[in-house]
Design a protein around this motif. Sequence first.
Motif, mmCIF file in Angstrom:
data_model
loop_
_atom_site.group_PDB
_atom_site.id
_atom_site.type_symbol
_atom_site.label_atom_id
_atom_site.label_comp_id
_atom_site.label_asym_id
_atom_site.label_seq_id
_atom_site.Cartn_x
_atom_site.Cartn_y
_atom_site.Cartn_z
ATOM 1 N N PHE A 67 -9.187 -3.170 15.224
ATOM 2 C CA PHE A 67 -8.957 -2.884 13.810
ATOM 3 C C PHE A 67 -8.894 -1.374 13.583
ATOM 4 O O PHE A 67 -7.988 -0.866 12.913
ATOM 5 C CB PHE A 67 -10.089 -3.505 12.987
ATOM 6 C CG PHE A 67 -9.961 -3.315 11.495
ATOM 7 C CD1 PHE A 67 -9.125 -4.127 10.743
ATOM 8 C CD2 PHE A 67 -10.700 -2.338 10.847
ATOM 9 C CE1 PHE A 67 -9.026 -3.973 9.368
ATOM 10 C CE2 PHE A 67 -10.609 -2.173 9.483
ATOM 11 C CZ PHE A 67 -9.772 -2.994 8.740
ATOM 12 N N ASN A 68 -9.849 -0.638 14.153
ATOM 13 C CA ASN A 68 -9.856 0.821 14.024
ATOM 14 C C ASN A 68 -8.585 1.429 14.604
ATOM 15 O O ASN A 68 -8.013 2.368 14.039
ATOM 16 C CB ASN A 68 -11.075 1.414 14.727
ATOM 17 C CG ASN A 68 -12.332 1.337 13.878
ATOM 18 O OD1 ASN A 68 -12.296 0.864 12.741
ATOM 19 N ND2 ASN A 68 -13.441 1.793 14.415
ATOM 20 N N ALA A 69 -8.141 0.891 15.746
ATOM 21 C CA ALA A 69 -6.918 1.401 16.377
ATOM 22 C C ALA A 69 -5.706 1.163 15.480
ATOM 23 O O ALA A 69 -4.834 2.035 15.353
ATOM 24 C CB ALA A 69 -6.717 0.729 17.734
ATOM 25 N N LEU A 70 -5.658 0.009 14.839
ATOM 26 C CA LEU A 70 -4.553 -0.280 13.921
ATOM 27 C C LEU A 70 -4.565 0.675 12.729
ATOM 28 O O LEU A 70 -3.512 1.101 12.249
ATOM 29 C CB LEU A 70 -4.642 -1.728 13.427
ATOM 30 C CG LEU A 70 -4.097 -2.808 14.357
ATOM 31 C CD1 LEU A 70 -4.515 -4.185 13.881
ATOM 32 C CD2 LEU A 70 -2.572 -2.716 14.459
ATOM 33 N N LEU A 71 -5.751 1.021 12.258
ATOM 34 C CA LEU A 71 -5.839 1.931 11.117
ATOM 35 C C LEU A 71 -5.355 3.331 11.466
ATOM 36 O O LEU A 71 -4.905 4.075 10.593
ATOM 37 C CB LEU A 71 -7.279 1.998 10.587
ATOM 38 C CG LEU A 71 -7.908 0.697 10.077
ATOM 39 C CD1 LEU A 71 -9.092 0.989 9.173
ATOM 40 C CD2 LEU A 71 -6.900 -0.145 9.321
ATOM 41 N N ASN A 106 2.793 -2.891 10.150
ATOM 42 C CA ASN A 106 1.670 -3.777 10.438
ATOM 43 C C ASN A 106 0.955 -4.080 9.125
ATOM 44 O O ASN A 106 0.414 -3.168 8.489
ATOM 45 C CB ASN A 106 0.671 -3.104 11.388
ATOM 46 C CG ASN A 106 1.296 -2.709 12.705
ATOM 47 O OD1 ASN A 106 2.047 -3.481 13.298
ATOM 48 N ND2 ASN A 106 0.994 -1.510 13.181
ATOM 49 N N LEU A 107 0.965 -5.321 8.701
ATOM 50 C CA LEU A 107 0.209 -5.715 7.518
ATOM 51 C C LEU A 107 -1.183 -6.134 7.988
ATOM 52 O O LEU A 107 -1.347 -7.174 8.621
ATOM 53 C CB LEU A 107 0.899 -6.864 6.785
ATOM 54 C CG LEU A 107 0.134 -7.460 5.596
ATOM 55 C CD1 LEU A 107 -0.143 -6.392 4.546
ATOM 56 C CD2 LEU A 107 0.899 -8.634 4.993
ATOM 57 N N VAL A 108 -2.176 -5.311 7.683
ATOM 58 C CA VAL A 108 -3.547 -5.550 8.131
ATOM 59 C C VAL A 108 -4.407 -5.852 6.909
ATOM 60 O O VAL A 108 -4.425 -5.094 5.952
ATOM 61 C CB VAL A 108 -4.112 -4.333 8.888
ATOM 62 C CG1 VAL A 108 -5.529 -4.626 9.384
ATOM 63 C CG2 VAL A 108 -3.204 -3.959 10.056
ATOM 64 N N MET A 109 -5.119 -6.972 6.963
ATOM 65 C CA MET A 109 -5.924 -7.411 5.826
ATOM 66 C C MET A 109 -7.394 -7.542 6.198
ATOM 67 O O MET A 109 -7.729 -7.781 7.356
ATOM 68 C CB MET A 109 -5.409 -8.753 5.319
ATOM 69 C CG MET A 109 -3.992 -8.728 4.779
ATOM 70 S SD MET A 109 -3.436 -10.389 4.311
ATOM 71 C CE MET A 109 -3.350 -11.150 5.920
ATOM 72 N N TYR A 110 -8.236 -7.406 5.189
ATOM 73 C CA TYR A 110 -9.662 -7.649 5.396
ATOM 74 C C TYR A 110 -10.280 -8.157 4.097
ATOM 75 O O TYR A 110 -9.737 -7.978 3.003
ATOM 76 C CB TYR A 110 -10.384 -6.372 5.847
ATOM 77 C CG TYR A 110 -10.496 -5.295 4.786
ATOM 78 C CD1 TYR A 110 -11.591 -5.245 3.915
ATOM 79 C CD2 TYR A 110 -9.517 -4.316 4.649
ATOM 80 C CE1 TYR A 110 -11.693 -4.258 2.954
ATOM 81 C CE2 TYR A 110 -9.613 -3.329 3.685
ATOM 82 C CZ TYR A 110 -10.706 -3.306 2.842
ATOM 83 O OH TYR A 110 -10.809 -2.329 1.870
ATOM 84 N N CYS A 111 -11.419 -8.834 4.238
ATOM 85 C CA CYS A 111 -12.198 -9.287 3.093
ATOM 86 C C CYS A 111 -13.671 -9.316 3.514
ATOM 87 O O CYS A 111 -14.029 -8.733 4.536
ATOM 88 C CB CYS A 111 -11.712 -10.645 2.581
ATOM 89 S SG CYS A 111 -11.688 -11.957 3.831
#
Length: 343
Positions: free
Chosen positions: A139-143, A194-199
């Motif tokens: 996740f950090n790498a994607l950000l 890249n569509l990255v989602m979180y909740c």
Amino acid sequence: MQLYNKLSAKEREALIEEAGEDRLTLSFYAYAKIGNPQLFRNHLFLAWDQMDVLGRIYVAHEGINAQLSVPAKNFDVFKKFIDEIYFLENVRLNIAIEHDAKAFLKLKVKVRKKIVADGLNDASFDVTNRGIHVDAEKFNALLDDPDTVLVDMRNHYESEIGHFKGAITPDVDTFRDSLPIIEEDLKDYKEDKNLVMYCTGGIRCEKASAYYKHKGFKKVFQLEGGIIEYARQVEKQNLENKFLGKNFVFDHRRSERISEDVIAHCHQCGKACDTHVNCANEACHLLFIQCEECAMEMNNCCSEECMKINSLPFEEQKALRKGKGNSNKIFKKGRSEVLKYKV
């Protein structure tokens, strides 16, 4: 056969204080086909009531969504019980970063049409065709990738006190409101970003990722386990923490701190603050951010009008709110005209 609570919240609180035992706050969810949700609901209540489990659980034909408080001494029995349910065996348990014995004061197991109110027609797309799950490190790498668009799938009152750096935080009151807004705002990025989602714990992203893939987004990712699991992995693996502030939670704690950053402000004076409270006037119960100074000055209320009502004898307050409900307006803190420093 007892299938519902018999103790009030105050009575349960007194019992918890008297026991003085550690309790674990946790959550989990699972999408599965449940033929008879009412029967399953009763099965859960009977078992968990015996274990002194408390919490808020939604059961539907599509699965289960649970937020719980479990006595630490009963955790192994609880884990064995859920592992014996075929679709819950080894389900990921999101254990809270901060525990509070009074996080929940009742056991509420409710049958709902859906375990998350998303407003979607599930028959119109493949809900199992979900986005790629990523752990904290990936996740950090994607950000760090300039081709990433990061989206917070939570509501405005959640993201206001804490969110990931650079995240898009939709100004919405409900999850169902966010889906079409995000789709429209990101329509130009369907092919190459890249569509990255979180909740909070991952459940909203499960359905949303499948929905966006159905809508034509090619590269869809979701943070596995949500913010709760991310914080755990960051600490355990000594990773960079890219989350700012607090994680909003739907129990009596209201939040748990993920970083020392305070990114919100008191809604009454504008001072840096990220403490959510509910207005002390039970007829209002508005959720808003209030600092200690304003809490003292306003007697834990959101407005002078509520202060006046809250100072009345209990029976008079009860008569005033008879037949009236708060509904979901209690969450629309950023829209309330009584608050000077709104979202």
